[in-house]
Write a protein that holds these residues in place. Structure first.
Motif, PDB file in Angstrom:
ATOM      1  N   GLY A   1      10.641 118.319 -43.032  1.00  0.00           N
ATOM      2  CA  GLY A   1       9.896 117.096 -42.731  1.00  0.00           C
ATOM      3  C   GLY A   1       8.813 117.328 -41.698  1.00  0.00           C
ATOM      4  O   GLY A   1       7.685 116.835 -41.832  1.00  0.00           O
TER       5      GLY A   1
ATOM      6  N   LEU B   1       5.887 119.311 -43.314  1.00  0.00           N
ATOM      7  CA  LEU B   1       5.044 118.445 -44.150  1.00  0.00           C
ATOM      8  C   LEU B   1       4.176 117.529 -43.295  1.00  0.00           C
ATOM      9  O   LEU B   1       2.989 117.333 -43.582  1.00  0.00           O
ATOM     10  CB  LEU B   1       5.910 117.625 -45.112  1.00  0.00           C
ATOM     11  CG  LEU B   1       6.606 118.428 -46.212  1.00  0.00           C
ATOM     12  CD1 LEU B   1       7.553 117.538 -47.001  1.00  0.00           C
ATOM     13  CD2 LEU B   1       5.592 119.099 -47.111  1.00  0.00           C
ATOM     14  N   ALA B   2       4.748 116.980 -42.229  1.00  0.00           N
ATOM     15  CA  ALA B   2       3.959 116.125 -41.325  1.00  0.00           C
ATOM     16  C   ALA B   2       2.857 116.941 -40.653  1.00  0.00           C
ATOM     17  O   ALA B   2       1.729 116.467 -40.492  1.00  0.00           O
ATOM     18  CB  ALA B   2       4.871 115.486 -40.281  1.00  0.00           C
ATOM     19  N   TRP B   3       3.154 118.184 -40.275  1.00  0.00           N
ATOM     20  CA  TRP B   3       2.159 119.047 -39.630  1.00  0.00           C
ATOM     21  C   TRP B   3       1.023 119.371 -40.601  1.00  0.00           C
ATOM     22  O   TRP B   3      -0.148 119.352 -40.228  1.00  0.00           O
ATOM     23  CB  TRP B   3       2.833 120.323 -39.128  1.00  0.00           C
ATOM     24  CG  TRP B   3       1.909 121.211 -38.370  1.00  0.00           C
ATOM     25  CD1 TRP B   3       1.399 122.408 -38.764  1.00  0.00           C
ATOM     26  CD2 TRP B   3       1.354 120.965 -37.074  1.00  0.00           C
ATOM     27  NE1 TRP B   3       0.581 122.919 -37.801  1.00  0.00           N
ATOM     28  CE2 TRP B   3       0.529 122.059 -36.752  1.00  0.00           C
ATOM     29  CE3 TRP B   3       1.477 119.934 -36.154  1.00  0.00           C
ATOM     30  CZ2 TRP B   3      -0.174 122.146 -35.549  1.00  0.00           C
ATOM     31  CZ3 TRP B   3       0.785 120.021 -34.961  1.00  0.00           C
ATOM     32  CH2 TRP B   3      -0.024 121.099 -34.664  1.00  0.00           C
ATOM     33  N   ILE B   4       1.368 119.663 -41.850  1.00  0.00           N
ATOM     34  CA  ILE B   4       0.335 119.923 -42.861  1.00  0.00           C
ATOM     35  C   ILE B   4      -0.543 118.687 -43.030  1.00  0.00           C
ATOM     36  O   ILE B   4      -1.757 118.789 -43.156  1.00  0.00           O
ATOM     37  CB  ILE B   4       0.972 120.348 -44.203  1.00  0.00           C
ATOM     38  CG1 ILE B   4       1.606 121.731 -44.063  1.00  0.00           C
ATOM     39  CG2 ILE B   4      -0.053 120.341 -45.330  1.00  0.00           C
ATOM     40  CD1 ILE B   4       2.479 122.142 -45.242  1.00  0.00           C
ATOM     41  N   GLY B   5       0.084 117.511 -43.020  1.00  0.00           N
ATOM     42  CA  GLY B   5      -0.688 116.276 -43.106  1.00  0.00           C
ATOM     43  C   GLY B   5      -1.641 116.115 -41.938  1.00  0.00           C
ATOM     44  O   GLY B   5      -2.792 115.709 -42.108  1.00  0.00           O
TER      45      GLY B   5
ATOM     46  N   VAL C   1       1.091 110.438 -46.825  1.00  0.00           N
ATOM     47  CA  VAL C   1       2.153 110.743 -47.780  1.00  0.00           C
ATOM     48  C   VAL C   1       3.129 111.808 -47.271  1.00  0.00           C
ATOM     49  O   VAL C   1       4.342 111.661 -47.420  1.00  0.00           O
ATOM     50  CB  VAL C   1       1.540 111.197 -49.129  1.00  0.00           C
ATOM     51  CG1 VAL C   1       2.613 111.612 -50.105  1.00  0.00           C
ATOM     52  CG2 VAL C   1       0.676 110.093 -49.707  1.00  0.00           C
ATOM     53  N   LEU C   2       2.637 112.861 -46.662  1.00  0.00           N
ATOM     54  CA  LEU C   2       3.488 113.990 -46.304  1.00  0.00           C
ATOM     55  C   LEU C   2       4.564 113.679 -45.257  1.00  0.00           C
ATOM     56  O   LEU C   2       5.640 114.270 -45.319  1.00  0.00           O
ATOM     57  CB  LEU C   2       2.630 115.172 -45.856  1.00  0.00           C
ATOM     58  CG  LEU C   2       1.869 115.855 -46.999  1.00  0.00           C
ATOM     59  CD1 LEU C   2       1.004 116.994 -46.476  1.00  0.00           C
ATOM     60  CD2 LEU C   2       2.812 116.363 -48.067  1.00  0.00           C
ATOM     61  N   PRO C   3       4.354 112.780 -44.307  1.00  0.00           N
ATOM     62  CA  PRO C   3       5.438 112.501 -43.342  1.00  0.00           C
ATOM     63  C   PRO C   3       6.576 111.632 -43.889  1.00  0.00           C
ATOM     64  O   PRO C   3       7.569 111.434 -43.195  1.00  0.00           O
ATOM     65  CB  PRO C   3       4.732 111.764 -42.200  1.00  0.00           C
ATOM     66  CG  PRO C   3       3.289 111.992 -42.388  1.00  0.00           C
ATOM     67  CD  PRO C   3       3.086 112.239 -43.843  1.00  0.00           C
TER      68      PRO C   3
ATOM     69  N   ASN D   1      -8.777 112.230 -47.152  1.00  0.00           N
ATOM     70  CA  ASN D   1      -7.523 112.871 -47.532  1.00  0.00           C
ATOM     71  C   ASN D   1      -6.344 111.971 -47.167  1.00  0.00           C
ATOM     72  O   ASN D   1      -6.134 111.654 -46.003  1.00  0.00           O
ATOM     73  CB  ASN D   1      -7.406 114.224 -46.823  1.00  0.00           C
ATOM     74  CG  ASN D   1      -6.336 115.084 -47.417  1.00  0.00           C
ATOM     75  OD1 ASN D   1      -5.448 114.601 -48.097  1.00  0.00           O
ATOM     76  ND2 ASN D   1      -6.423 116.376 -47.159  1.00  0.00           N
TER      77      ASN D   1
ATOM     78  N   SER E   1      -4.640 118.493 -42.279  1.00  0.00           N
ATOM     79  CA  SER E   1      -5.577 118.149 -43.340  1.00  0.00           C
ATOM     80  C   SER E   1      -6.210 116.781 -43.107  1.00  0.00           C
ATOM     81  O   SER E   1      -6.693 116.154 -44.034  1.00  0.00           O
ATOM     82  CB  SER E   1      -4.874 118.193 -44.698  1.00  0.00           C
ATOM     83  OG  SER E   1      -3.811 117.278 -44.715  1.00  0.00           O
TER      84      SER E   1
ATOM     85  N   LEU F   1      -3.192 112.782 -47.444  1.00  0.00           N
ATOM     86  CA  LEU F   1      -1.977 113.553 -47.170  1.00  0.00           C
ATOM     87  C   LEU F   1      -1.298 113.118 -45.875  1.00  0.00           C
ATOM     88  O   LEU F   1      -0.078 113.160 -45.776  1.00  0.00           O
ATOM     89  CB  LEU F   1      -2.290 115.053 -47.102  1.00  0.00           C
ATOM     90  CG  LEU F   1      -2.581 115.730 -48.426  1.00  0.00           C
ATOM     91  CD1 LEU F   1      -2.927 117.200 -48.207  1.00  0.00           C
ATOM     92  CD2 LEU F   1      -1.415 115.606 -49.378  1.00  0.00           C
TER      93      LEU F   1
END
Length: 176
Positions: free
Chosen positions: A100, A103-107, A120-122, A115, A110, A117
């Protein structure tokens, strides 16, 4: 958990949710910033390595405290044994939170006006940790339930939030 474990859990001091969130944020930012030092190509791999190091190995060696938990006076324990969980339990719990957090870090990385993301990613992290808000009695998130752990208040740490409150109060009095 069986009833004997539930009796043990009731005896431990609960951690306020804002403190748990702040400790998690300290750990996530520390791991994220360290992983950025290795460049965007290795960012995900290094995030995973640093996450497992900080949240499993350091916790096992530091009496249940990661950097964030130490800063805010809390630790993770196995309530059945009243001790730091074993490496298997810590790895189970941190595999879930680490995914989790990653994914939050990638969000966050980006982040741009076009975008989505970041929105959605967190979601997996919010679902996992959101369960702690619905559990008034034990405050166990999904990862705590899987690993059969709890996070408790302790007197061993830095008390960062208390020190910051004092500092701001002093600054406020000086401004008057």
């Amino acid at each position: 958990m069986y009833d004997g474990e539930l009796v043990l859990i009731r005896r431990f001091p609960k951690v306020p949710m804002p403190r748990r969130i702040a400790a998690f944020a300290i750990d996530m930012l520390t791991v994220g910033l360290l992983s950025l030092l290795f460049g965007r190509q290795a960012d995900i791999v290094m995030f995973i390595v640093f996450w497992l190091t900080l949240r499993v190995i350091v916790v096992a060696q530091n009496r249940g405290q990661s950097l964030g938990r130490w800063a805010l006076d809390m630790k993770v324990i196995d309530p059945k044994y009243r001790a730091v969980p074993g490496l298997l339990e810590l790895t189970k719990r941190e595999a879930i939170t680490g995914l989790g957090a990653l994914l939050a870090w990638i969000g966050l990385l980006s982040l741009s006006p076009t975008n989505g993301l970041l929105l959605v990613l967190p979601i997996p992290l919010f679902v996992d940790c959101g369960l702690a808000f619905t559990d008034d009695e034990y405050r166990q998130a999904f990862h705590d339930r899987i690993a059969q752990t709890i996070v408790i208040q302790t007197r061993r740490g830095y008390s960062l939030d208390i020190k910051l409150r004092r500092l701001f109060a002093q600054a406020g009095r000086r401004m008057k």
